[in-house]
Design an enzyme around this catalytic site. Structure first.
Site, PDB file in Angstrom:
ATOM      1  N   ASP B  25     -22.572 -61.516  37.361  1.00  0.00           N
ATOM      2  CA  ASP B  25     -23.818 -60.777  37.537  1.00  0.00           C
ATOM      3  C   ASP B  25     -23.707 -59.539  36.641  1.00  0.00           C
ATOM      4  O   ASP B  25     -22.992 -58.600  36.957  1.00  0.00           O
ATOM      5  CB  ASP B  25     -23.970 -60.378  39.015  1.00  0.00           C
ATOM      6  CG  ASP B  25     -25.183 -59.488  39.253  1.00  0.00           C
ATOM      7  OD1 ASP B  25     -25.935 -59.220  38.291  1.00  0.00           O
ATOM      8  OD2 ASP B  25     -25.373 -59.054  40.410  1.00  0.00           O
ATOM      9  N   LYS B  86     -28.574 -52.614  30.027  1.00  0.00           N
ATOM     10  CA  LYS B  86     -29.376 -53.827  30.243  1.00  0.00           C
ATOM     11  C   LYS B  86     -30.844 -53.599  29.899  1.00  0.00           C
ATOM     12  O   LYS B  86     -31.549 -54.513  29.468  1.00  0.00           O
ATOM     13  CB  LYS B  86     -29.234 -54.246  31.701  1.00  0.00           C
ATOM     14  CG  LYS B  86     -29.777 -55.626  32.025  1.00  0.00           C
ATOM     15  CD  LYS B  86     -29.405 -55.974  33.451  1.00  0.00           C
ATOM     16  CE  LYS B  86     -29.907 -57.338  33.866  1.00  0.00           C
ATOM     17  NZ  LYS B  86     -29.496 -57.634  35.256  1.00  0.00           N
ATOM     18  N   GLU B 189     -31.495 -64.462  38.411  1.00  0.00           N
ATOM     19  CA  GLU B 189     -30.855 -63.762  39.528  1.00  0.00           C
ATOM     20  C   GLU B 189     -31.397 -64.159  40.903  1.00  0.00           C
ATOM     21  O   GLU B 189     -30.611 -64.445  41.806  1.00  0.00           O
ATOM     22  CB  GLU B 189     -30.925 -62.249  39.294  1.00  0.00           C
ATOM     23  CG  GLU B 189     -29.931 -61.821  38.214  1.00  0.00           C
ATOM     24  CD  GLU B 189     -30.245 -60.491  37.561  1.00  0.00           C
ATOM     25  OE1 GLU B 189     -31.129 -59.765  38.064  1.00  0.00           O
ATOM     26  OE2 GLU B 189     -29.612 -60.169  36.536  1.00  0.00           O
ATOM     27  N   ASP B 211     -35.976 -59.073  44.607  1.00  0.00           N
ATOM     28  CA  ASP B 211     -34.754 -58.586  43.954  1.00  0.00           C
ATOM     29  C   ASP B 211     -35.041 -57.324  43.146  1.00  0.00           C
ATOM     30  O   ASP B 211     -35.572 -57.382  42.044  1.00  0.00           O
ATOM     31  CB  ASP B 211     -34.201 -59.709  43.059  1.00  0.00           C
ATOM     32  CG  ASP B 211     -32.900 -59.312  42.351  1.00  0.00           C
ATOM     33  OD1 ASP B 211     -32.459 -58.157  42.494  1.00  0.00           O
ATOM     34  OD2 ASP B 211     -32.333 -60.169  41.652  1.00  0.00           O
TER      35      ASP B 211
END
Lengths: 181, 630
Positions: B25, B86, B189, B211
């Site tokens: 992850d 990211k 994810e 999420d």
């Protein structure tokens, strides 16, 4: 390559009869079962050629599933099985009364105020359209079975209009709901 | 060659042989690595027992520091310490100016001006692209995996936000390549979280996965049934997360303290952000917190932030996420009351206000009993384990969708959709184009991704030039462009002129991606392959692959060669097989071996297809319609 999945029609891929009346839950079940066999993840340890083939077959299964799941594309596809391709057609003359109705409806949708109680009005319009499309689909079934393809094509054109109106209603609902979330 | 090794579903072809694979992850704030050991999936800790690796990289003239230490050094060395990388993945230099205006104001990095389309950050160790920074994080996780498992890794499943576009996915894959990882799959994810949740609870039905991470937000509506995890729709915002909460609080602090952010040093900005983050976390337990910041020797500020004030700061952001939820429900054709569970994932769902608002929206209490930080990595590990063939039941299957519509630019700068959002992947669509001028032999195609009508409002993915098709009068050429999206959600394009059958060459210019040459440069510069002769390595890899191919073809022919192959076909395959056998033991160049393998694959392509069909037929045959009506 006899019995190739690439030579089967979309209904055959899922072992279903060619008909407007398709059991969607069954279609989903068949799709899941087929995907278990062909999905690229089943070939993660295979050669590149096999991975590619798995991807192509799964792409075809997905395309077939999406086409059949939606009633409008399902009907269009049924027509192509009888050689009627409605993509890119230029002769789209239509019933004048129907066209007028549709234009009025679209105007009505555009004029709905962005207020919370407008949602009920829009919901009602959506229900009405839904009922009309159910009737049209059943008309299509008999026209298709009688090989009355011109009639079938007219019905699909009407359904295309109704579909567009439904999308506009949904957009409007979304817009109003977002304001009041 | 699994196609050649087709066996009854649920039975493996070989005696059990365990292979090692990891799930990663790669988060905005923290990253994790997990693996399945003795049938049990779990995240892997470092030597001091920490599972979470802060996604922070500090570059010094002679070392790369990743994790908690780098995070600590962030305030002292803000220009060379990079966090939340990211958010810059797959983004172009000009994006940072347009889309990230408010963000870059509070981002303490300096961007380098380069001729690459990709933004690079200035550090003492040179200019770093987001892909390189991510690769440095991945290398640490890879090493942790290798050390914990004590063996060579077969590969990794790396998770990405479901709402990542093609450029962001490609960038993630490039980062993994750079880190020397074999990517088994890019996995969304929320899908990963659903796998972990589904296998843990045994739940069957429709679930919503909400999420909210450090920098990205995803909502996925999924159907769980008999080990099949089917995404019905997905939505989100690849630039919305806990970072934005911090920014909102930081802006509030600066406003209260009457300080213009432009007058602050990078260190002070970092400090304010870090205090904002601490206050946010504390408010999950306390009604109000005191914030104390020393701006300069004679200038400090102290203030109180209450839960209510925090709510008013972050409500607009939460509202944005709920709008995505509504759209995802509509796209899935699912009503709120059909939702069995709302699974909360990502560290930012710890904020009480988020839980409250999500609960109110879905009209049910969301599930907060699973670890929101670790569940994604665990799901990725489960999928990685299945992909390398360790899953003995063999039932796990993840069916995902395309998050954002793909289209091309047409006249007037409009985007025409070729594949709409939430179409199941892999998917392939073809579109026909024609020429508008006599004698035209080339045309440009601009591929975009997004829901908006104008090309300018969508994300530019690539520009292709189709060249070399024969000259026709205007409108007579028929150029068929095929868009293929694979199971990772990555797009590839091929083109063919139909009248002549000429395959036009496709020149790809990724708008915001790295050029292949750039990746090669980075690879050379990176230490991943240091000390190892690359050619020798790739030859060895090909030899292993050749052995696998040989074994597969032998076992297949032994199995059903008699029924499925004519004498001629059998001889052709045997000839190609012998050639590969010779190359396997004598070839000194990878290329020779590759060619021999390609030859055998070509010779057996028809046979492979036949076996696959036979297998599909077999699995579908013998079932009655009634069975499915139950």
């Amino acid at each position: 390559m006899s019995n190739s999945i690439f030579k089967q029609n979309y209904f055959e891929i899922f072992s279903q009869p060619v008909s407007t009346e398709l059991d969607i839950d069954l279609l989903k079940e068949k799709n899941r079962e087929l995907q278990q066999q062909v999905h690229p993840d089943r070939f993660a340890n295979s050669s590149d050629a096999e991975k590619r083939q798995a991807m192509q077959i799964t792409s075809l299964v997905n395309e077939a599933f999406e086409t059949l799941k939606n009633s409008l594309t399902r009907l269009q596809y049924m027509l192509t099985l009888k050689g009627v391709d409605m993509n890119g057609e230029t002769d789209t003359a239509m019933d004048g009364v129907f066209l007028m109705e549709q234009m009025e409806l679209r105007e009505e949708i555009a004029n709905v105020d962005s207020q919370k109680n407008s949602l009920d009005v829009l919901d009602e319009m959506a229900l009405e359209l839904k009922a009309r499309s159910v009737n049209l689909v059943s008309d299509f079934e008999s026209a298709f079975n009688d090989d009355a393809l011109d009639k079938g094509r007219d019905i699909v054109r009407k359904l295309q209009f109704i579909n567009k109106a439904q999308i506009e209603i949904n957009d409007k609902i979304e817009q109003i709901e977002d304001e009041f979330i | 060659m699994a196609l050649l090794q087709i066996s009854e579903p649920g039975q493996s072809t070989k005696p059990h042989e365990h292979k090692f694979a990891i799930g990663i992850d790669l988060g905005t704030t923290n990253s994790l690595v997990a693996s399945v050991r003795s049938g049990q999936p779990d995240t892997l800790p470092n030597s001091s027992g920490e599972h979470l690796l802060p996604s922070v990289v500090q570059y010094t003239p002679d070392a790369i520091v990743v994790g908690a230490v780098a995070k600590k050094n962030q305030i002292e060395d803000p220009h060379n310490t990079i966090s939340s990388i990211k958010r810059l993945m797959g983004r172009g230099a000009d994006d940072l100016i347009s889309q990230f205006e408010s963000l870059s104001e509070v981002l303490p990095f300096e961007f380098a001006v380069t001729d690459s389309a990709v933004a690079k950050i200035k550090t003492v160790a040179g200019d770093k692209a987001a892909v390189e920074v991510s690769a440095d994080i991945l290398k640490v996780l890879k090493l942790r995996g290798e050390q914990s498992l004590g063996d060579k890794l077969e590969g990794a499943v790396i998770t990405v936000p479901a709402y990542f576009d093609d450029a962001q996915r490609q960038a993630t894959k490039d980062a993994a390549t750079l880190a020397g990882l074999n990517v088994l799959r890019l996995l969304n994810e929320p899908t990963a979280a659903a796998v972990a949740y589904g296998l843990d609870t045994g739940a069957e039905g429709i679930v919503a996965v909400y999420d909210l991470g450090g920098g990205t937000f995803d909502i996925s509506i999924m159907q769980l049934k008999k080990g099949v995890f089917e995404v019905l729709s997905t939505g989100g915002d690849s630039a919305l997360g806990g970072d934005d909460f911090d920014h909102a609080i930081a802006e509030w602090i600066l406003k209260q303290a009457n300080i213009n952010s432009r007058n602050l040093t990078a260190s002070l900005l970092r400090l304010v952000l870090s205090e904002a983050c601490k206050a946010k976390e504390a408010l999950s337990k306390l009604e109000q917190v005191e914030i104390n910041i020393q701006f300069a020797n004679d200038n400090s500020w102290t203030g109180l932030l209450s839960r209510d004030e925090l709510s008013s700061l972050i409500d607009p952001l939460i509202k944005k996420s709920l709008m995505s939820c509504r759209r995802a429900l509509r796209d899935a054709g699912v009503e709120k009351n059909q939702i069995l569970d709302v699974v909360m994932v990502g560290g930012s769902t710890r904020a009480l206000r988020v839980r409250e608002q999500v609960g109110q929206f879905f009209e049910t209490d969301p599930r907060v009993d699973i670890d929101p930080d670790r569940v994604v990595a665990i799901g990725a590990a489960i999928q990685a384990n299945a992909l390398v063939g360790n899953d003995s039941d063999g039932n796990l299957l993840l069916m995902d969708v395309l998050p954002l519509s793909l289209g091309i630019e047409t006249m007037g700068g409009l985007a025409e959709k070729i594949i709409s959002r939430n179409t199941p992947i892999p998917v392939s669509r073809a579109q026909e184009f024609t020429t508008y001028k006599d004698g035209q032999t080339a045309m440009a195609v601009h591929v975009v991704q997004g829901e908006r009508e104008l090309v300018d409002d969508c994300r530019s993915l690539a520009k292709f030039e189709l060249r070399g098709f024969p000259s026709h009068v205007a409108g007579a050429a028929r150029i068929r462009v095929t868009f293929q999206v694979d199971a990772d959600g990555l797009l590839s394009v091929t083109a063919k002129e139909e009248v002549s059958g000429v395959v036009a060459s496709v020149e790809v210019k990724p708008s915001y991606g790295l050029q292949d040459s750039e990746i090669e440069e980075m690879l050379k510069a990176s230490m991943a392959f240091a000390g190892e002769d690359k050619d020798a390595r790739s030859l060895r890899e090909q030899q292993v692959e050749a052995d696998r191919v040989l074994e597969a073809i032998d076992s297949a022919v032994a199995d059903d060669g008699d029924e499925m192959l004519s004498q001629d076909e059998r001889e052709t395959i045997q000839a190609a097989r012998s050639e590969l056998m010779i190359a396997r033991h004598n070839a000194v160049e990878t290329q020779q071996l590759k060619e021999a393998m390609a030859k055998l694959e070509k010779a057996s392509a028809e046979y492979v297809a036949r076996r696959m069909n036979a297998s599909v037929q077999k699995s579908m045959a013998g079932h009655q319609v009634e069975e499915f009506n139950k």
